[in-house]
Write a protein that holds these residues in place. Structure first.
Motif, PDB file in Angstrom:
ATOM      1  N   LEU A 110       0.801  -1.222   0.000  1.00 42.98           N
ATOM      2  CA  LEU A 110       0.000   0.000   0.000  1.00 42.98           C
ATOM      3  C   LEU A 110       0.837   1.276   0.000  1.00 42.98           C
ATOM      4  CD1 LEU A 110      -2.592  -1.161   2.685  1.00 42.98           C
ATOM      5  CD2 LEU A 110      -2.930  -1.075   0.224  1.00 42.98           C
ATOM      6  N   THR A 111       2.130   1.177  -0.318  1.00 47.04           N
ATOM      7  CA  THR A 111       2.995   2.362  -0.243  1.00 47.04           C
ATOM      8  C   THR A 111       2.562   3.452  -1.209  1.00 47.04           C
ATOM      9  OG1 THR A 111       4.528   1.256  -1.735  1.00 47.04           O
ATOM     10  CG2 THR A 111       5.066   1.239   0.606  1.00 47.04           C
ATOM     11  N   GLU A 112       2.084   3.095  -2.380  1.00 46.04           N
ATOM     12  CA  GLU A 112       1.670   4.103  -3.357  1.00 46.04           C
ATOM     13  C   GLU A 112       0.467   4.902  -2.852  1.00 46.04           C
ATOM     14  OE1 GLU A 112       0.992   2.182  -7.048  1.00 46.04           O
ATOM     15  OE2 GLU A 112       3.054   1.483  -7.223  1.00 46.04           O
ATOM     16  N   GLU A 113      -0.417   4.240  -2.149  1.00 47.16           N
ATOM     17  CA  GLU A 113      -1.620   4.900  -1.638  1.00 47.16           C
ATOM     18  C   GLU A 113      -1.380   5.612  -0.305  1.00 47.16           C
ATOM     19  OE1 GLU A 113      -4.994   2.312  -1.454  1.00 47.16           O
ATOM     20  OE2 GLU A 113      -4.301   1.196  -3.191  1.00 47.16           O
ATOM     21  N   PHE A 114      -0.377   5.173   0.444  1.00 50.86           N
ATOM     22  CA  PHE A 114      -0.200   5.647   1.814  1.00 50.86           C
ATOM     23  C   PHE A 114       0.086   7.143   1.885  1.00 50.86           C
ATOM     24  CE2 PHE A 114       2.137   6.315   5.770  1.00 50.86           C
ATOM     25  CZ  PHE A 114       1.259   5.730   6.666  1.00 50.86           C
ATOM     26  N   ALA A 115       1.012   7.645   1.080  1.00 45.34           N
ATOM     27  CA  ALA A 115       1.382   9.069   1.159  1.00 45.34           C
ATOM     28  C   ALA A 115       0.202   9.961   0.788  1.00 45.34           C
ATOM     29  CB  ALA A 115       2.566   9.352   0.248  1.00 45.34           C
ATOM     30  N   GLY A 116      -0.503   9.624  -0.269  1.00 46.21           N
ATOM     31  CA  GLY A 116      -1.679  10.397  -0.672  1.00 46.21           C
ATOM     32  C   GLY A 116      -2.784  10.337   0.361  1.00 46.21           C
ATOM     33  N   TRP A 117      -2.964   9.175   0.949  1.00 51.72           N
ATOM     34  CA  TRP A 117      -3.998   9.005   1.969  1.00 51.72           C
ATOM     35  C   TRP A 117      -3.697   9.853   3.199  1.00 51.72           C
ATOM     36  CZ3 TRP A 117      -2.780   6.394   6.648  1.00 51.72           C
ATOM     37  CH2 TRP A 117      -3.851   6.280   7.529  1.00 51.72           C
ATOM     38  N   GLU A 118      -2.434   9.817   3.638  1.00 50.19           N
ATOM     39  CA  GLU A 118      -2.060  10.577   4.823  1.00 50.19           C
ATOM     40  C   GLU A 118      -2.246  12.075   4.583  1.00 50.19           C
ATOM     41  OE1 GLU A 118       1.459  10.187   8.113  1.00 50.19           O
ATOM     42  OE2 GLU A 118       1.987   9.914   6.012  1.00 50.19           O
TER      43      GLU A 118
END
Length: 98
Positions: free
Chosen positions: A71-79
């Protein structure tokens, strides 16, 4: 019925179908609601997996850390989205026009 009339009738049917598809996928107001609801569900899932990112202690953080590489690709945007977003009550209130 001539061939030209049949082609014209088929063309009109195809144009009507394509307009309905475009309207249902992009123009319809429910599209935005569905998109927001999907984003809320995704945010809730990531918050349940990684509450430590927001200072919420989690006893299962050790196990959910295994999901981080996926989920690294989604994690930064989500945070970023969660820190910048207005309160959850405001967001849900927009859906119901309170």
């Amino acid at each position: 019925m001539t061939l030209a009339e049949r082609i014209e009738q088929y063309y009109q049917h195809l144009v009507e179908w394509a307009h309905g598809l475009y309207h249902g996928m992009i123009e319809h107001p429910a599209y935005e609601l569905i998109e927001k609801e999907a984003e809320d569900i995704d945010d809730a899932f990531l918050l349940a997996c990684f509450p430590d990112a927001f200072g919420i202690p989690s006893p299962i953080a050790y196990y959910t850390a295994e999901l981080l590489p996926h989920l690294t690709e989604e994690f930064a945007g989500w945070e970023r989205r969660l820190w910048d977003r207005e309160s959850l009550l405001e967001r849900k209130g927009q859906q119901y026009h309170f």
